[in-house]
Motif scaffolding. Structure first.
Motif, PDB file in Angstrom:
ATOM      1  N   ASP A   9      16.607  51.392  77.502  1.00 47.06           N
ATOM      2  CA  ASP A   9      17.066  50.011  77.344  1.00 47.06           C
ATOM      3  C   ASP A   9      16.067  49.226  76.484  1.00 47.06           C
ATOM      4  OD1 ASP A   9      18.550  47.740  77.614  1.00 47.06           O
ATOM      5  OD2 ASP A   9      18.207  47.465  79.759  1.00 47.06           O
ATOM      6  N   THR A  10      16.498  48.055  76.015  1.00 43.58           N
ATOM      7  CA  THR A  10      15.657  47.198  75.174  1.00 43.58           C
ATOM      8  C   THR A  10      14.334  46.872  75.854  1.00 43.58           C
ATOM      9  OG1 THR A  10      17.634  46.181  74.210  1.00 43.58           O
ATOM     10  CG2 THR A  10      15.556  45.006  73.922  1.00 43.58           C
ATOM     11  N   ASN A  11      14.399  46.476  77.132  1.00 42.21           N
ATOM     12  CA  ASN A  11      13.196  46.025  77.832  1.00 42.21           C
ATOM     13  C   ASN A  11      12.223  47.152  78.134  1.00 42.21           C
ATOM     14  OD1 ASN A  11      14.420  47.276  80.149  1.00 42.21           O
ATOM     15  ND2 ASN A  11      15.589  45.397  80.462  1.00 42.21           N
ATOM     16  N   VAL A  12      12.593  48.373  77.808  1.00 37.44           N
ATOM     17  CA  VAL A  12      11.716  49.529  78.028  1.00 37.44           C
ATOM     18  C   VAL A  12      10.926  49.867  76.773  1.00 37.44           C
ATOM     19  CG1 VAL A  12      11.706  52.029  78.442  1.00 37.44           C
ATOM     20  CG2 VAL A  12      13.082  50.536  79.885  1.00 37.44           C
ATOM     21  N   ILE A  13      11.517  49.705  75.588  1.00 34.88           N
ATOM     22  CA  ILE A  13      10.869  50.188  74.362  1.00 34.88           C
ATOM     23  C   ILE A  13      10.436  49.096  73.387  1.00 34.88           C
ATOM     24  CG2 ILE A  13      12.049  52.405  74.435  1.00 34.88           C
ATOM     25  CD1 ILE A  13      13.933  51.350  72.236  1.00 34.88           C
ATOM     26  N   GLU A  14      10.802  47.836  73.658  1.00 37.93           N
ATOM     27  CA  GLU A  14      10.415  46.766  72.728  1.00 37.93           C
ATOM     28  C   GLU A  14       8.988  46.311  72.994  1.00 37.93           C
ATOM     29  OE1 GLU A  14      11.977  42.482  70.961  1.00 37.93           O
ATOM     30  OE2 GLU A  14      12.841  43.246  72.819  1.00 37.93           O
ATOM     31  N   ILE A  15       8.197  46.172  71.936  1.00 36.21           N
ATOM     32  CA  ILE A  15       6.844  45.630  72.048  1.00 36.21           C
ATOM     33  C   ILE A  15       6.945  44.134  72.298  1.00 36.21           C
ATOM     34  CG2 ILE A  15       4.668  45.227  70.820  1.00 36.21           C
ATOM     35  CD1 ILE A  15       5.213  47.766  69.221  1.00 36.21           C
ATOM     36  N   GLN A  16       6.285  43.652  73.340  1.00 33.84           N
ATOM     37  CA  GLN A  16       6.385  42.237  73.695  1.00 33.84           C
ATOM     38  C   GLN A  16       5.564  41.358  72.752  1.00 33.84           C
ATOM     39  OE1 GLN A  16       8.638  41.083  75.939  1.00 33.84           O
ATOM     40  NE2 GLN A  16       9.219  43.250  75.881  1.00 33.84           N
ATOM     41  N   ASN A  17       4.319  41.709  72.549  1.00 33.13           N
ATOM     42  CA  ASN A  17       3.461  40.935  71.643  1.00 33.13           C
ATOM     43  C   ASN A  17       3.396  41.661  70.306  1.00 33.13           C
ATOM     44  OD1 ASN A  17       1.707  38.918  70.782  1.00 33.13           O
ATOM     45  ND2 ASN A  17      -0.093  39.901  71.664  1.00 33.13           N
ATOM     46  N   LYS A  18       4.531  41.703  69.633  1.00 29.09           N
ATOM     47  CA  LYS A  18       4.679  42.543  68.441  1.00 29.09           C
ATOM     48  C   LYS A  18       4.051  41.932  67.198  1.00 29.09           C
ATOM     49  CE  LYS A  18       9.201  42.406  68.833  1.00 29.09           C
ATOM     50  NZ  LYS A  18       9.424  41.311  69.820  1.00 29.09           N
ATOM     51  N   LYS A  19       3.677  42.792  66.256  1.00 30.80           N
ATOM     52  CA  LYS A  19       3.280  42.367  64.914  1.00 30.80           C
ATOM     53  C   LYS A  19       4.534  42.408  64.043  1.00 30.80           C
ATOM     54  CE  LYS A  19      -1.378  44.242  65.398  1.00 30.80           C
ATOM     55  NZ  LYS A  19      -2.358  45.266  64.926  1.00 30.80           N
ATOM     56  N   LEU A  20       4.906  41.270  63.491  1.00 26.10           N
ATOM     57  CA  LEU A  20       6.188  41.175  62.799  1.00 26.10           C
ATOM     58  C   LEU A  20       6.198  41.882  61.446  1.00 26.10           C
ATOM     59  CD1 LEU A  20       7.214  37.489  63.622  1.00 26.10           C
ATOM     60  CD2 LEU A  20       7.706  39.591  64.874  1.00 26.10           C
ATOM     61  N   PHE A  21       5.039  42.278  60.944  1.00 27.15           N
ATOM     62  CA  PHE A  21       5.008  42.953  59.646  1.00 27.15           C
ATOM     63  C   PHE A  21       5.136  44.476  59.778  1.00 27.15           C
ATOM     64  CE2 PHE A  21       0.642  42.076  61.000  1.00 27.15           C
ATOM     65  CZ  PHE A  21       0.089  43.343  60.999  1.00 27.15           C
ATOM     66  N   GLU A  22       5.334  44.971  61.002  1.00 24.14           N
ATOM     67  CA  GLU A  22       5.589  46.392  61.178  1.00 24.14           C
ATOM     68  C   GLU A  22       6.629  46.584  62.269  1.00 24.14           C
ATOM     69  OE1 GLU A  22       1.784  48.013  62.209  1.00 24.14           O
ATOM     70  OE2 GLU A  22       1.908  47.345  64.292  1.00 24.14           O
ATOM     71  N   PHE A  23       7.529  47.536  62.062  1.00 23.37           N
ATOM     72  CA  PHE A  23       8.566  47.812  63.060  1.00 23.37           C
ATOM     73  C   PHE A  23       8.260  49.135  63.731  1.00 23.37           C
ATOM     74  CE2 PHE A  23      12.405  49.392  64.923  1.00 23.37           C
ATOM     75  CZ  PHE A  23      13.021  48.258  65.429  1.00 23.37           C
ATOM     76  N   LYS A  24       8.183  49.111  65.061  1.00 22.69           N
ATOM     77  CA  LYS A  24       8.009  50.344  65.822  1.00 22.69           C
ATOM     78  C   LYS A  24       8.326  50.066  67.291  1.00 22.69           C
ATOM     79  CE  LYS A  24       3.018  49.767  66.533  1.00 22.69           C
ATOM     80  NZ  LYS A  24       1.674  50.397  66.352  1.00 22.69           N
ATOM     81  N   PHE A  25       8.509  51.132  68.052  1.00 24.53           N
ATOM     82  CA  PHE A  25       8.714  51.012  69.487  1.00 24.53           C
ATOM     83  C   PHE A  25       7.355  51.017  70.192  1.00 24.53           C
ATOM     84  CE2 PHE A  25      12.778  53.515  68.476  1.00 24.53           C
ATOM     85  CZ  PHE A  25      13.474  52.358  68.186  1.00 24.53           C
ATOM     86  N   ASN A  26       7.358  50.727  71.477  1.00 22.45           N
ATOM     87  CA  ASN A  26       6.101  50.604  72.206  1.00 22.45           C
ATOM     88  C   ASN A  26       5.571  51.947  72.715  1.00 22.45           C
ATOM     89  OD1 ASN A  26       7.658  51.247  74.432  1.00 22.45           O
ATOM     90  ND2 ASN A  26       7.680  49.185  75.274  1.00 22.45           N
ATOM     91  N   ASN A  27       4.522  51.882  73.535  1.00 19.96           N
ATOM     92  CA  ASN A  27       3.863  53.099  74.033  1.00 19.96           C
ATOM     93  C   ASN A  27       4.711  53.881  75.032  1.00 19.96           C
ATOM     94  OD1 ASN A  27       1.575  52.741  72.490  1.00 19.96           O
ATOM     95  ND2 ASN A  27       0.486  51.596  74.055  1.00 19.96           N
ATOM     96  N   VAL A  28       5.673  53.218  75.686  1.00 15.71           N
ATOM     97  CA  VAL A  28       6.562  53.948  76.596  1.00 15.71           C
ATOM     98  C   VAL A  28       7.325  55.009  75.811  1.00 15.71           C
ATOM     99  CG1 VAL A  28       8.563  53.784  78.122  1.00 15.71           C
ATOM    100  CG2 VAL A  28       6.797  52.014  78.199  1.00 15.71           C
ATOM    101  N   TYR A  29       7.869  54.595  74.664  1.00 10.14           N
ATOM    102  CA  TYR A  29       8.582  55.540  73.803  1.00 10.14           C
ATOM    103  C   TYR A  29       7.620  56.599  73.256  1.00 10.14           C
ATOM    104  CZ  TYR A  29      10.783  57.437  69.624  1.00 10.14           C
ATOM    105  OH  TYR A  29      11.265  58.290  68.659  1.00 10.14           O
ATOM    106  N   GLY A  30       6.439  56.159  72.796  1.00 10.42           N
ATOM    107  CA  GLY A  30       5.478  57.101  72.214  1.00 10.42           C
ATOM    108  C   GLY A  30       5.038  58.159  73.197  1.00 10.42           C
ATOM    109  N   ARG A  31       4.726  57.753  74.429  1.00 12.40           N
ATOM    110  CA  ARG A  31       4.297  58.720  75.440  1.00 12.40           C
ATOM    111  C   ARG A  31       5.423  59.664  75.816  1.00 12.40           C
ATOM    112  NH1 ARG A  31      -0.138  57.757  78.829  1.00 12.40           N
ATOM    113  NH2 ARG A  31       0.528  59.690  79.834  1.00 12.40           N
ATOM    114  N   LEU A  32       6.646  59.121  75.911  1.00 15.36           N
ATOM    115  CA  LEU A  32       7.795  59.957  76.256  1.00 15.36           C
ATOM    116  C   LEU A  32       8.055  60.985  75.165  1.00 15.36           C
ATOM    117  CD1 LEU A  32      10.138  60.596  78.157  1.00 15.36           C
ATOM    118  CD2 LEU A  32      11.458  58.785  77.048  1.00 15.36           C
TER     119      LEU A  32
END
Length: 308
Positions: A9-32
């Motif tokens: 879901d969105t709330n699982v993989i979205e970076i909360q304090n994101k840098k707007l000049f780069e698009f990526k998923f968060n560490n939950v996705y990376g670790r998985l």
């Protein structure tokens, strides 16, 4: 092993304090992702609904617009006192890299978004929106106010279509699971979505919903549910220059490939065995303890050929 679809879901993989000049998923996705690829658990498949991608993309645009508005106000304030800055010898400029307005940012984000999604397609699958046949199911859930639809309200006006995004995800998942003989895990931090009776929603398929508030939650859930062990940190360690040099200095031969890793429970000390192929074509087993300390090296016949 059984095939398992992991829906995020969105709330699982979205970076909360994101840098707007780069698009990526968060560490939950990376670790998985590392958990699946490093351990060779290829029966697990990461699946991200299209509506989740669209929502995250929209959040980037909305956040940029909010920040850009603040910057525009700052520009107005700067221009009003620019002559005062000159008088005291200050040289202050805002340097706009990459983009300078919303249109340019949207073009920049679209390019980065497409590039990131393209490079991740080997690790995850995008789940399309539900087909037109499912549209009537969505309407029916809204009319019946059936979860994840719920009552909401703005300015004393009641509505019952809150939860629409979750219903779209739900119908997308149901449609995919109807076509596949597999199990499922739905990773979400949404309390309503998490609280659905999934056995009623997706019949004749085994699965559960799980929270993933930290980058290890979903992995801990999978290991417990399927009696697995995560050795990704050891495999990652075995691919470091330090590991290669340690083995090379011990044997006088270089490692050309890391084959796999396995865990063994021993009476005195549990160990992790890293199977490697040397430059001469021979296979060896490098034995580490659970803290990644080197113990010994054995050949294919389990004879110890070097000990630290």
């Amino acid at each position: 092993m059984r095939k398992v679809n992991i829906f995020l879901d969105t709330n699982v993989i979205e970076i909360q304090n994101k840098k707007l000049f780069e698009f990526k998923f968060n560490n939950v996705y990376g670790r998985l992702k590392r958990f699946i690829t490093y351990n060779g658990y290829n029966n697990f498949k990461i699946i991200i609904p299209q509506i989740v991608l669209d929502e995250i993309y929209k959040h980037y645009i909305e956040e940029y617009k909010n920040i850009q508005e603040k910057i525009d106000n700052l520009d107005d304030g700067y221009n009003s006192i620019k002559s005062d800055f000159v008088k005291v010898g200050y040289d202050i400029n805002i340097i706009r890299n990459r983009y300078s307005n919303v249109k340019e940012y949207e073009d920049y984000l679209k390019s980065n978004f497409n590039k990131y999604i393209s490079q991740e397609k080997g690790y995850m699958e995008i789940l399309p929106y539900p087909s037109q046949d499912k549209f009537y199911s969505i309407i029916e859930r809204a009319i019946q106010k059936k979860k994840p639809f719920f009552f909401g309200g703005i300015n004393n006006k009641k509505f019952s279509d809150a939860g629409f995004k979750d219903v779209v995800i739900l119908e997308s998942i149901k449609e995919k699971m109807e076509k596949e003989n597999s199990e499922y895990i739905i990773a979400t931090n949404d309390n309503i979505f998490n609280g659905l009776n999934w056995n009623d929603e997706i019949k004749e398929r085994k699965g559960k919903a799980a929270s993933a508030k930290s980058d290890t939650d979903i992995i801990d859930f999978i290991c417990k549910e399927y009696n697995l062990r995560d050795l990704s940190e050891y495999i990652e360690f075995s691919r470091t220059e330090y590991f290669s040099e340690k083995v090379s200095n011990a044997l006088g031969k270089s490692i050309v490939r890391i084959e796999n890793a396995k865990f063994e429970e021993c009476e005195d000390n549990n160990v992790v065995i890293i199977k490697c192929k040397l430059e001469d074509g021979k296979n060896i087993n490098v034995i580490l303890d659970e803290t990644k300390e080197f113990i010994n090296i054995a050949n294919e016949s389990d004879e110890i050929i070097f000990q630290w």
